[in-house]
Design a protein around this motif. Structure first.
Motif, PDB file in Angstrom:
ATOM      1  N   ASP A 162       0.847  -1.181   0.000  1.00  0.00           N
ATOM      2  CA  ASP A 162       0.000   0.000   0.000  1.00  0.00           C
ATOM      3  C   ASP A 162       0.890   1.241   0.000  1.00  0.00           C
ATOM      4  O   ASP A 162       1.644   1.475   0.941  1.00  0.00           O
ATOM      5  CB  ASP A 162      -0.891  -0.009   1.246  1.00  0.00           C
ATOM      6  N   PRO A 163       0.837   2.064  -1.068  1.00  0.00           N
ATOM      7  CA  PRO A 163       1.709   3.230  -1.132  1.00  0.00           C
ATOM      8  C   PRO A 163       1.506   4.209   0.017  1.00  0.00           C
ATOM      9  O   PRO A 163       2.421   4.910   0.408  1.00  0.00           O
ATOM     10  CB  PRO A 163       1.372   3.883  -2.471  1.00  0.00           C
ATOM     11  N   LYS A 164       0.302   4.263   0.586  1.00  0.00           N
ATOM     12  CA  LYS A 164       0.061   5.160   1.712  1.00  0.00           C
ATOM     13  C   LYS A 164       0.719   4.634   2.982  1.00  0.00           C
ATOM     14  O   LYS A 164       0.952   5.376   3.908  1.00  0.00           O
ATOM     15  CB  LYS A 164      -1.434   5.363   1.920  1.00  0.00           C
ATOM     16  N   GLU A 165       0.943   3.342   3.015  1.00  0.00           N
ATOM     17  CA  GLU A 165       1.581   2.726   4.170  1.00  0.00           C
ATOM     18  C   GLU A 165       3.094   2.719   4.041  1.00  0.00           C
ATOM     19  O   GLU A 165       3.799   2.778   5.020  1.00  0.00           O
ATOM     20  CB  GLU A 165       1.097   1.276   4.336  1.00  0.00           C
ATOM     21  N   SER A 166       3.603   2.592   2.809  1.00  0.00           N
ATOM     22  CA  SER A 166       5.035   2.414   2.626  1.00  0.00           C
ATOM     23  C   SER A 166       5.775   3.738   2.607  1.00  0.00           C
ATOM     24  O   SER A 166       5.192   4.799   2.385  1.00  0.00           O
ATOM     25  CB  SER A 166       5.314   1.638   1.340  1.00  0.00           C
ATOM     26  N   ALA A 167       7.057   3.664   2.856  1.00  0.00           N
ATOM     27  CA  ALA A 167       7.930   4.823   2.864  1.00  0.00           C
ATOM     28  C   ALA A 167       9.307   4.368   2.403  1.00  0.00           C
ATOM     29  O   ALA A 167       9.673   3.204   2.572  1.00  0.00           O
ATOM     30  CB  ALA A 167       8.000   5.430   4.260  1.00  0.00           C
ATOM     31  N   ILE A 168      10.056   5.289   1.830  1.00  0.00           N
ATOM     32  CA  ILE A 168      11.401   4.990   1.351  1.00  0.00           C
ATOM     33  C   ILE A 168      12.392   5.797   2.171  1.00  0.00           C
ATOM     34  O   ILE A 168      12.212   6.998   2.379  1.00  0.00           O
ATOM     35  CB  ILE A 168      11.552   5.338  -0.141  1.00  0.00           C
ATOM     36  N   VAL A 169      13.436   5.123   2.615  1.00  0.00           N
ATOM     37  CA  VAL A 169      14.508   5.776   3.359  1.00  0.00           C
ATOM     38  C   VAL A 169      15.770   5.688   2.511  1.00  0.00           C
ATOM     39  O   VAL A 169      16.194   4.600   2.137  1.00  0.00           O
ATOM     40  CB  VAL A 169      14.750   5.096   4.727  1.00  0.00           C
ATOM     41  N   LEU A 170      16.337   6.847   2.198  1.00  0.00           N
ATOM     42  CA  LEU A 170      17.607   6.908   1.476  1.00  0.00           C
ATOM     43  C   LEU A 170      18.706   7.168   2.497  1.00  0.00           C
ATOM     44  O   LEU A 170      18.614   8.115   3.279  1.00  0.00           O
ATOM     45  CB  LEU A 170      17.584   8.033   0.438  1.00  0.00           C
ATOM     46  N   ILE A 171      19.720   6.313   2.472  1.00  0.00           N
ATOM     47  CA  ILE A 171      20.805   6.429   3.447  1.00  0.00           C
ATOM     48  C   ILE A 171      22.154   6.512   2.732  1.00  0.00           C
ATOM     49  O   ILE A 171      22.277   6.105   1.582  1.00  0.00           O
ATOM     50  CB  ILE A 171      20.828   5.230   4.418  1.00  0.00           C
ATOM     51  N   ASP A 172      23.137   6.996   3.445  1.00  0.00           N
ATOM     52  CA  ASP A 172      24.514   6.978   2.962  1.00  0.00           C
ATOM     53  C   ASP A 172      24.962   5.523   3.022  1.00  0.00           C
ATOM     54  O   ASP A 172      25.185   4.969   4.096  1.00  0.00           O
ATOM     55  CB  ASP A 172      25.377   7.873   3.847  1.00  0.00           C
ATOM     56  N   GLY A 173      25.076   4.894   1.861  1.00  0.00           N
ATOM     57  CA  GLY A 173      25.335   3.461   1.796  1.00  0.00           C
ATOM     58  C   GLY A 173      26.695   3.016   2.277  1.00  0.00           C
ATOM     59  O   GLY A 173      26.901   1.832   2.527  1.00  0.00           O
ATOM     60  N   VAL A 174      27.662   3.916   2.414  1.00  0.00           N
ATOM     61  CA  VAL A 174      28.993   3.517   2.863  1.00  0.00           C
ATOM     62  C   VAL A 174      29.243   3.858   4.333  1.00  0.00           C
ATOM     63  O   VAL A 174      30.295   3.550   4.871  1.00  0.00           O
ATOM     64  CB  VAL A 174      30.106   4.135   1.974  1.00  0.00           C
ATOM     65  N   CYS A 175      28.284   4.482   4.983  1.00  0.00           N
ATOM     66  CA  CYS A 175      28.414   4.897   6.383  1.00  0.00           C
ATOM     67  C   CYS A 175      28.009   3.749   7.311  1.00  0.00           C
ATOM     68  O   CYS A 175      26.884   3.256   7.233  1.00  0.00           O
ATOM     69  CB  CYS A 175      27.523   6.118   6.617  1.00  0.00           C
ATOM     70  N   HIS A 176      28.923   3.345   8.181  1.00  0.00           N
ATOM     71  CA  HIS A 176      28.610   2.256   9.108  1.00  0.00           C
ATOM     72  C   HIS A 176      27.459   2.607  10.040  1.00  0.00           C
ATOM     73  O   HIS A 176      26.627   1.757  10.349  1.00  0.00           O
ATOM     74  CB  HIS A 176      29.834   1.887   9.934  1.00  0.00           C
ATOM     75  N   MET A 177      27.386   3.850  10.502  1.00  0.00           N
ATOM     76  CA  MET A 177      26.284   4.256  11.372  1.00  0.00           C
ATOM     77  C   MET A 177      24.958   4.136  10.627  1.00  0.00           C
ATOM     78  O   MET A 177      23.979   3.634  11.167  1.00  0.00           O
ATOM     79  CB  MET A 177      26.475   5.688  11.868  1.00  0.00           C
ATOM     80  N   CYS A 178      24.939   4.586   9.376  1.00  0.00           N
ATOM     81  CA  CYS A 178      23.707   4.530   8.577  1.00  0.00           C
ATOM     82  C   CYS A 178      23.296   3.082   8.312  1.00  0.00           C
ATOM     83  O   CYS A 178      22.111   2.758   8.350  1.00  0.00           O
ATOM     84  CB  CYS A 178      23.904   5.274   7.262  1.00  0.00           C
ATOM     85  N   GLN A 179      24.268   2.227   8.063  1.00  0.00           N
ATOM     86  CA  GLN A 179      23.968   0.808   7.865  1.00  0.00           C
ATOM     87  C   GLN A 179      23.385   0.211   9.141  1.00  0.00           C
ATOM     88  O   GLN A 179      22.416  -0.553   9.093  1.00  0.00           O
ATOM     89  CB  GLN A 179      25.234   0.051   7.459  1.00  0.00           C
TER      90      GLN A 179
END
Length: 140
Positions: A7-24
């Motif tokens: 459900d698009p109203k339920e879902s969300a996208i999170v963009l993260i810094d893919g090389v950052c250990h904290m973000c991972q």
């Protein structure tokens, strides 16, 4: 086992810094506390991440912040983080109360952490490779 919502109203996208250990680590933290599978993920550096940044009118070099895309709206820094927390399993959802703190103060702390994240947590030369179970939560 969690399931990913369609459900698009339920879902969300999170963009993260893919090389950052904290973000991972934060990505794994979110996944473990999101049993409904609301959040999907992509690296800011990935092709899809770059395209989503362009669609949102953001700089493609915006790797100093995570980005939450909810219902077509883009949220960054502390507001994005708190909006994510709001949708996590209790008690993490309670941290949304910090939205009451003035934005400039919240983002002051966010920027300080963002500036120091590589020094404190390190970084990889490549994005994390998720397990097959988690892989389905990542955008292609």
């Amino acid at each position: 086992m969690s399931h990913s919502t369609d459900d698009p109203k339920e879902s969300a996208i999170v963009l993260i810094d893919g090389v950052c250990h904290m973000c991972q680590g934060l990505t794994q933290f979110i996944i473990r506390r999101d049993p409904r599978g609301v959040f999907r993920f992509a690296s800011l550096q990935s092709e899809i991440g770059q395209e989503l940044l362009r669609q949102g009118g953001m700089s493609e070099s915006s790797i100093d912040t995570m980005v939450l895309i909810e219902n077509g709206k883009y949220y960054t820094r502390s507001t994005g983080a708190l909006r994510i927390a709001r949708r996590l399993r209790f008690p993490w959802s309670l941290s949304y109360v910090f939205i009451l703190i003035p934005l400039f103060l919240r983002n002051l702390v966010y920027r300080w952490v963002a500036r120091n994240r590589y020094r404190w947590f390190g970084q990889s030369s490549e994005c994390m490779i998720p397990t097959p179970e988690i892989r389905r939560r990542f955008l292609p």
